[in-house]
Design a protein around this motif. Structure first.
Motif: not given
Length: 506
Positions: A319-320, A322-323, A326-327
């Motif tokens: 999840k991190e 993916n974050s 996305g950033g």
């Protein structure tokens, strides 16, 4: 179909005449595979059972269990002693391992923003120790001098003007000088194009490499631990002992196991000895390993890295990742916008700083992605190696099983060491007492020899003393008893009594 067609063929020779009873169905029933029967010794009496979940034999191939041979372990085990320890009915034997209980007034300000929100914003601005103008310059320059502490980045993102607040502030722009500090800050920030996106990119840029540094060692822990547990020969050998003892103890559906779910490792310590409730199956296995395969006892050191891996949640790291991905995409999108809509302010360094940042960020993120793929791959291989399903077992749960198991092993090893030390101390104390008794006996015997051929009463006194030393009756009460006995025989010599008292230390 039943009742039609040709008659069935005659049975093969040796199966009886036609019309005889049908041959019994094969073991296992219709279409159910039959497990190979292992050569497991039979216990002479019912034993306690070990709580585990068997892995079917048809799922053993390609896992560690295909290399584990518990049958050879039986050749070196003292099963008679094991039966005493883990009998289902035997009562404790107290001779075996005995249990041990271990103002000035100011002109009125114009405040258009909600009171609490305005107050919290002013607190934030005070913490930054920058004027509104200085803070806006820092944001324009993308904080190249690191003037905004990282722990206040999230707070800055919280305090940006909403469309409603901007509209309200614009209606009172002629009263700018009377506005409260928070209102002025919101008004000035709103004049900056794409201020929300700019601030988001600033925070992402300042945090990116820190987040990468947090993820990287966690992935390393998973990679190293997955490799260690998968290729540890000591762990494999220990599993052989657990499987052997478990198969010897378990009967029925739990018996004749070719492998067991890893959760069973943490339950070995729950099986208590029938003779001493402070002794567990894990005590027994470690004690046996210490005698038969002492190298196994170094297992906690060999796979100690699982302690750190047990705190890693691969799904959370995904999840991190993916974050972060996305950033990067958001920063790329905003960079394109700023290039198409260049700022008229010469202090604006968004395009330059974000372009340079993205060049480095892409390289770092690509390396991190490769490490994530490696961690996921090695983790899945490790889980499958033990006959488990990676889709049903999270990384933290998987490694926590080994961590808990190692904690149990270390605690039991420490307990066995304490027991051994107590036994040695007790043996020394007994030897010291025995030596003291022998010394006292020798001293009295010497005194008796010096007494020569005294009268019959004196000789009798020394005989009584020697007898008392041999029996342990060397205390004053016992000496008084002897004195009374001697008086019945005749008068005690005072000098003899004095010598007796000196030699006995009374």
């Amino acid at each position: 179909m039943i009742g039609s067609g040709a008659p069935p063929p005659p049975p093969p020779p040796g199966l009886g005449p036609p019309g005889g009873p049908p041959a019994p169905p094969p073991p296992g029933g219709f279409g159910i595979p039959v497990s190979r029967q292992k050569n497991i010794p039979k216990a002479s009496n019912p034993l306690k059972s070990l709580n585990w979940s068997k892995i079917p034999e048809n799922k053993i191939s390609g896992t560690i269990w295909s290399e584990v041979n518990d049958e050879r372990v039986f050749k070196v085990l003292d099963l008679a002693d094991f039966e005493k320890q883990f009998s289902a009915f035997q009562k404790p034997d107290e001779d075996f391992l005995p249990e041990r209980k271990f103002a000035t007034t100011k002109s009125k300000e114009l405040s258009l923003i909600d009171g609490r929100r305005s107050q919290n914003c002013i607190i934030l601005l005070s913490k930054l120790k920058l004027t509104n103008e200085e803070l806006l310059q820092v944001i324009l320059k993308m904080d190249v001098d690191n003037q905004i502490p990282n722990d206040l980045l999230d707070e800055i993102l919280k305090f940006t003007p909403t469309p409603e607040e901007i509209s309200l502030l614009q209606d009172h722009k002629s009263e700018y000088m009377q506005m409260a500090r928070a209102d002025q800050y919101f008004f000035d920030l709103a004049q900056m194009g794409h201020y929300d996106e700019r601030l988001a990119c600033l925070v992402f840029k300042k945090r990116f490499f820190e987040r990468v540094r947090e993820i990287t060692p966690n992935l390393d822990h998973v990679i190293e631990s997955a490799k260690r547990v998968r290729f540890s020969r000591k762990l494999q050998k220990f599993l052989e002992y657990v499987l052997a003892f478990g198969n010897y103890m378990n009967k029925g559906a739990r018996g004749n196991a070719f492998g067991f779910k890893l959760e069973g490792l943490t339950k070995v310590v729950d099986t208590k000895s029938s003779l001493d409730k402070t002794v567990t199956l894990l005590h027994y296995i470690i004690d046996v390993c210490g005698k038969k395969s002492p190298e196994i006892l170094d297992l906690p050191n060999e796979i100690a890295c699982v302690k750190k891996a047990a705190k890693v949640h691969l799904t959370e790291l995904e999840k991190e990742m993916n974050s972060l991905r996305g950033g990067i995409k958001q920063a790329e999108k905003e960079l394109e916008y700023q290039k198409k809509n260049p700022s008229k302010n010469s202090q604006d360094r968004f395009v330059k700083e974000i372009s340079s940042f993205l060049d480095n960020a892409h390289q770092e993120f690509n390396e991190l992605e490769e490490k994530m793929k490696e961690a996921q791959e090695k983790y899945k291989k490790a889980v499958k190696h033990f006959g488990e399903d990676p889709a049903k077992l999270t990384s933290d749960t998987f490694f926590s099983i080994f961590d808990s198991f190692l904690q149990n092993v270390e605690e039991v090893q420490a307990d066995l060491l304490r027991r051994k030390q107590r036994a040695e101390d007790d043996a020394k104390q007994l030897e010291k007492q025995a030596q003291s008794s022998r010394s006292k006996a020798a001293s009295v015997a010497t005194l008796a020899g010096k007494g020569g051929k005294g009268d019959h009463n004196k000789s009798g006194e020394f005989d009584d003393l020697i007898s008392a030393l041999q029996s342990g009756d060397v205390f004053l009460d016992d000496l008084n008893k002897m004195k009374r006995t001697a008086k019945r025989k005749g008068q005690l010599n005072p000098s003899t009594v004095h010598l007796q008292r000196e030699s006995l230390g009374i």
